[in-house]
Write an enzyme that holds these catalytic residues in place. Structure first.
Site, PDB file in Angstrom:
ATOM      1  N   THR A  69       1.022  -1.317   0.097  1.00 49.32           N
ATOM      2  CA  THR A  69      -0.151  -0.069  -0.045  1.00 49.32           C
ATOM      3  C   THR A  69       0.985   1.251  -0.109  1.00 49.32           C
ATOM      4  O   THR A  69       2.039   0.939   0.107  1.00 49.32           O
ATOM      5  CB  THR A  69      -1.050   0.061   1.176  1.00 49.32           C
ATOM      6  OG1 THR A  69      -1.958   1.215   0.918  1.00 49.32           O
ATOM      7  CG2 THR A  69      -0.353   0.041   2.426  1.00 49.32           C
ATOM      8  N   LYS A  73       3.549   1.308  -3.665  1.00 47.34           N
ATOM      9  CA  LYS A  73       3.089   0.572  -4.939  1.00 47.34           C
ATOM     10  C   LYS A  73       4.073   0.676  -6.173  1.00 47.34           C
ATOM     11  O   LYS A  73       3.986  -0.240  -6.837  1.00 47.34           O
ATOM     12  CB  LYS A  73       1.595   1.027  -5.215  1.00 47.34           C
ATOM     13  CG  LYS A  73       0.460   0.706  -4.081  1.00 47.34           C
ATOM     14  CD  LYS A  73      -0.932   0.756  -4.394  1.00 47.34           C
ATOM     15  CE  LYS A  73      -1.798   0.781  -3.157  1.00 47.34           C
ATOM     16  NZ  LYS A  73      -3.191   0.981  -3.582  1.00 47.34           N
ATOM     17  N   ASP A 110      -6.365  -3.383  -7.467  1.00 50.16           N
ATOM     18  CA  ASP A 110      -7.147  -2.309  -7.216  1.00 50.16           C
ATOM     19  C   ASP A 110      -8.198  -1.937  -8.383  1.00 50.16           C
ATOM     20  O   ASP A 110      -9.200  -1.623  -8.204  1.00 50.16           O
ATOM     21  CB  ASP A 110      -6.219  -1.146  -6.842  1.00 50.16           C
ATOM     22  CG  ASP A 110      -5.358  -1.162  -5.715  1.00 50.16           C
ATOM     23  OD1 ASP A 110      -5.866  -1.473  -4.594  1.00 50.16           O
ATOM     24  OD2 ASP A 110      -4.201  -0.670  -5.445  1.00 50.16           O
ATOM     25  N   ALA A 135      -5.837  12.426  -8.622  1.00 48.89           N
ATOM     26  CA  ALA A 135      -4.861  11.574  -9.607  1.00 48.89           C
ATOM     27  C   ALA A 135      -3.873  11.148  -8.948  1.00 48.89           C
ATOM     28  O   ALA A 135      -2.535  11.115  -9.410  1.00 48.89           O
ATOM     29  CB  ALA A 135      -4.406  12.794 -10.618  1.00 48.89           C
ATOM     30  N   GLY A 136      -4.009  10.517  -7.670  1.00 47.68           N
ATOM     31  CA  GLY A 136      -3.047   9.805  -7.113  1.00 47.68           C
ATOM     32  C   GLY A 136      -3.115   8.383  -7.405  1.00 47.68           C
ATOM     33  O   GLY A 136      -3.383   7.989  -8.475  1.00 47.68           O
ATOM     34  N   GLY A 137      -2.424   7.438  -6.480  1.00 44.49           N
ATOM     35  CA  GLY A 137      -2.361   6.054  -6.714  1.00 44.49           C
ATOM     36  C   GLY A 137      -3.614   5.378  -7.092  1.00 44.49           C
ATOM     37  O   GLY A 137      -3.838   4.542  -8.225  1.00 44.49           O
ATOM     38  N   ALA A 138      -4.872   5.745  -6.360  1.00 45.20           N
ATOM     39  CA  ALA A 138      -6.025   4.958  -6.757  1.00 45.20           C
ATOM     40  C   ALA A 138      -6.656   5.334  -8.138  1.00 45.20           C
ATOM     41  O   ALA A 138      -6.926   4.597  -8.864  1.00 45.20           O
ATOM     42  CB  ALA A 138      -7.180   5.341  -5.535  1.00 45.20           C
ATOM     43  N   LEU A 229     -14.345   6.825  -3.266  1.00 44.83           N
ATOM     44  CA  LEU A 229     -13.668   5.782  -2.766  1.00 44.83           C
ATOM     45  C   LEU A 229     -13.333   5.911  -0.975  1.00 44.83           C
ATOM     46  O   LEU A 229     -13.155   5.041  -0.502  1.00 44.83           O
ATOM     47  CB  LEU A 229     -12.017   6.150  -3.450  1.00 44.83           C
ATOM     48  CG  LEU A 229     -11.930   5.108  -4.682  1.00 44.83           C
ATOM     49  CD1 LEU A 229     -12.571   5.467  -5.821  1.00 44.83           C
ATOM     50  CD2 LEU A 229     -10.440   5.214  -4.974  1.00 44.83           C
ATOM     51  N   TYR A 231     -14.537   5.361   2.481  1.00 45.44           N
ATOM     52  CA  TYR A 231     -15.407   4.572   2.969  1.00 45.44           C
ATOM     53  C   TYR A 231     -15.705   4.686   4.364  1.00 45.44           C
ATOM     54  O   TYR A 231     -16.455   4.014   5.032  1.00 45.44           O
ATOM     55  CB  TYR A 231     -15.332   2.998   2.781  1.00 45.44           C
ATOM     56  CG  TYR A 231     -13.691   2.816   3.099  1.00 45.44           C
ATOM     57  CD1 TYR A 231     -13.410   2.291   4.482  1.00 45.44           C
ATOM     58  CD2 TYR A 231     -12.962   2.272   2.119  1.00 45.44           C
ATOM     59  CE1 TYR A 231     -11.997   2.012   4.783  1.00 45.44           C
ATOM     60  CE2 TYR A 231     -11.410   2.051   2.488  1.00 45.44           C
ATOM     61  CZ  TYR A 231     -11.174   1.995   3.468  1.00 45.44           C
ATOM     62  OH  TYR A 231      -9.797   1.406   3.928  1.00 45.44           O
TER      63      TYR A 231
HETATM   64  P1  NAP Z   1      -3.128  10.104  -3.237  1.00 51.38           P
HETATM   65  O1  NAP Z   1      -2.265   9.054  -3.846  1.00 51.38           O
HETATM   66  O2  NAP Z   1      -2.606  10.686  -1.742  1.00 51.38           O
HETATM   67  O3  NAP Z   1      -3.897  10.616  -4.024  1.00 51.38           O
HETATM   68  C1  NAP Z   1      -4.914  11.667  -3.733  1.00 51.38           C
HETATM   69  C2  NAP Z   1      -4.770  12.864  -4.717  1.00 51.38           C
HETATM   70  O4  NAP Z   1      -5.948  13.590  -4.553  1.00 51.38           O
HETATM   71  C3  NAP Z   1      -3.540  13.724  -4.502  1.00 51.38           C
HETATM   72  O5  NAP Z   1      -3.010  13.710  -5.876  1.00 51.38           O
HETATM   73  C4  NAP Z   1      -4.002  14.673  -3.920  1.00 51.38           C
HETATM   74  O6  NAP Z   1      -3.250  16.042  -4.340  1.00 51.38           O
HETATM   75  C5  NAP Z   1      -5.471  14.963  -4.821  1.00 51.38           C
HETATM   76  N1  NAP Z   1      -6.165  15.946  -3.954  1.00 51.38           N
HETATM   77  C6  NAP Z   1      -6.237  16.210  -2.643  1.00 51.38           C
HETATM   78  N2  NAP Z   1      -7.192  16.942  -2.317  1.00 51.38           N
HETATM   79  C7  NAP Z   1      -7.600  17.501  -3.513  1.00 51.38           C
HETATM   80  C8  NAP Z   1      -8.675  18.280  -3.984  1.00 51.38           C
HETATM   81  N3  NAP Z   1      -9.316  19.165  -3.092  1.00 51.38           N
HETATM   82  N4  NAP Z   1      -9.316  18.547  -5.283  1.00 51.38           N
HETATM   83  C9  NAP Z   1      -8.568  17.640  -6.189  1.00 51.38           C
HETATM   84  N5  NAP Z   1      -7.507  16.681  -5.672  1.00 51.38           N
HETATM   85  C10 NAP Z   1      -7.180  16.636  -4.483  1.00 51.38           C
HETATM   86  O7  NAP Z   1      -4.317   8.824  -2.600  1.00 51.38           O
HETATM   87  P2  NAP Z   1      -4.795   7.633  -3.241  1.00 51.38           P
HETATM   88  O8  NAP Z   1      -3.867   6.494  -2.497  1.00 51.38           O
HETATM   89  O9  NAP Z   1      -5.029   7.642  -4.541  1.00 51.38           O
HETATM   90  O10 NAP Z   1      -6.198   7.554  -2.404  1.00 51.38           O
HETATM   91  C11 NAP Z   1      -7.354   8.469  -2.634  1.00 51.38           C
HETATM   92  C12 NAP Z   1      -8.481   8.126  -1.743  1.00 51.38           C
HETATM   93  O11 NAP Z   1      -8.839   6.895  -1.902  1.00 51.38           O
HETATM   94  C13 NAP Z   1      -7.929   7.880  -0.222  1.00 51.38           C
HETATM   95  O12 NAP Z   1      -9.136   8.550   0.830  1.00 51.38           O
HETATM   96  C14 NAP Z   1      -7.998   6.390   0.172  1.00 51.38           C
HETATM   97  O13 NAP Z   1      -8.126   6.076   1.460  1.00 51.38           O
HETATM   98  C15 NAP Z   1      -9.063   5.915  -1.026  1.00 51.38           C
HETATM   99  N6  NAP Z   1      -8.521   4.610  -1.488  1.00 51.38           N
HETATM  100  C16 NAP Z   1      -9.747   3.687  -1.199  1.00 51.38           C
HETATM  101  C17 NAP Z   1      -9.623   2.495  -1.825  1.00 51.38           C
HETATM  102  C18 NAP Z   1     -10.577   1.537  -1.771  1.00 51.38           C
HETATM  103  O14 NAP Z   1     -10.212   0.319  -1.857  1.00 51.38           O
HETATM  104  N7  NAP Z   1     -11.790   1.706  -1.363  1.00 51.38           N
HETATM  105  C19 NAP Z   1      -8.148   2.268  -2.351  1.00 51.38           C
HETATM  106  C20 NAP Z   1      -7.178   3.202  -2.588  1.00 51.38           C
HETATM  107  C21 NAP Z   1      -7.372   4.428  -2.070  1.00 51.38           C
HETATM  108  P3  NAP Z   1      -2.024  16.243  -3.125  1.00 51.38           P
HETATM  109  O15 NAP Z   1      -1.281  15.260  -3.176  1.00 51.38           O
HETATM  110  O16 NAP Z   1      -1.563  17.437  -3.969  1.00 51.38           O
HETATM  111  O17 NAP Z   1      -2.767  16.417  -2.012  1.00 51.38           O
END
Ligand code: NAP
Length: 291
Positions: A69, A73, A110, A135-138, A229, A231
């Site tokens: 995680t 990743k 994922d 636009a992060g990992g998910a 995403l 929960y």
């Molecule tokens: P991440 O890599 O931190 O990506 C989140 C992205 O959203 C970052 O690029 C962040 O920018 C951007 N962001 C933050 N605030 C924003 C806003 N106000 N407007 C637009 N973009 C914004 O996180 P991730 O791993 O992709 O995960 C994202 C969410 O999904 C988390 O809450 C995670 O817990 C959840 N998730 C759920 C599952 C599932 O199985 N349900 C799986 C994976 C992830 P900055 O980096 O500049 O802040």
């Protein structure tokens, strides 16, 4: 399969790991299958990964499978022996299988986990207009799925506070698959949510009680699915608003569940029986919402 798992250890690497829900899900499956194995947490920093993964090559290692995680990743990829085709295209790994020759093979569940949930709720992405926040990992796994589907969406628009990050994501995924229908936009308004069939929140906004909804209510409509995403809480401000506007709304716990089921199936090389999956889901929900 019993032999495959005999006294085996499985686990999650990431940093920090906090209150991960993966152990409850996988340990429930081991118990339900009457398999002597356990799933544990391996919190580790980036500099520790190489040494840890090298030790897995030892034929006496009890570790046969991993989940990966944030923030590792992508970090694990240079230390794996092979990647499955989907993980190669995503450029991120959340599952590692250590095979009988102690080769480390990376998978990404994922994206398929997300797709399995979309299918369960009856959403067919073919020809649809899709808007993604974050636009992060998910988002990377989700965008890759929308590029690889046989019948693709009409359009995928993506917005991140850091536009360069979104551009880099689409360029990177686009260097391996056709992402010509994916467009990075400058603002939430440019996501065209008012005509979207599916809005996905792939940012962490909504996890904290004080978080605002990123989207104004008037953009949401009853002909759309809103997928958060996040929960926990089970109903974020975004999902509450979506429900009030008559939109279909779902949170990401089932995505987490399906990515776990698919990871387990890679490790065990079996299809999990439905009653085992039902037990995993029951315990996951209970642990997440303290039911
Ligand atoms: P991440 O890599 O931190 O990506 C989140 C992205 O959203 C970052 O690029 C962040 O920018 C951007 N962001 C933050 N605030 C924003 C806003 N106000 N407007 C637009 N973009 C914004 O996180 P991730 O791993 O992709 O995960 C994202 C969410 O999904 C988390 O809450 C995670 O817990 C959840 N998730 C759920 C599952 C599932 O199985 N349900 C799986 C994976 C992830 P900055 O980096 O500049 O802040």
């Amino acid at each position: 399969m019993m032999d495959h798992f005999a006294k085996a250890t499985y686990g999650l690497i990431g940093y920090p790991l906090g209150h991960s829900l993966s152990p409850v899900m996988h340990n429930t499956a081991f118990k339900a299958l009457d398999v002597e194995a356990e799933y544990v947490l391996f919190p580790m920093k980036k500099e520790e990964i190489e040494g840890f993964l090298k030790e897995l090559k030892d034929k006496d290692s009890p570790i046969f499978g991993l989940n990966v995680t944030v923030p590792h990743k992508e970090n694990v990829i240079p230390f794996l022996d092979a990647l499955d085709p989907f993980a190669t295209k995503v450029g991120a790994v959340n599952t590692v299988v250590i095979d009988k020759n102690r080769r480390l093979v990376g998978f990404n569940t994922d994206g398929p986990g997300f797709l399995a949930h979309l299918t369960e709720v009856g959403f067919d992405a073919a020809g649809k207009r899709i808007a993604i926040l974050g636009a992060g990992g998910a988002a990377r796994a989700i965008v890759s799925v929308f590029c690889l589907l046989g019948s693709r969406p009409d359009s995928v628009r993506i917005y991140d506070v850091d536009k360069d990050k979104a551009v880099a994501l689409v360029q990177d995924v686009g260097s391996r698959v056709d992402a010509s229908h994916v467009q990075v936009v400058n603002s939430i308004d440019d996501l065209n949510i008012e005509i979207a069939d599916l809005l996905i929140n792939a940012t962490p906004i909504g996890m904290k009680a004080a978080d605002p909804s990123l989207v104004s209510e008037e953009l949401l409509h009853s002909n759309m699915l809103v997928y958060d995403l996040v929960y926990n809480p089970p109903e974020t401000p975004l999902l509450k608003m979506a429900k009030a506007k008559g939109a279909k709304s779902v949170n990401g716990l089932k995505m987490l569940f399906y990515q776990g089921v698919l990871a387990f199936q890679h490790w065990a090389e079996i299809q999990l029986p439905e009653p085992v999956k039902a037990r995993m889901w029951e315990e996951l929900e209970k642990a997440c919402y303290k039911k």
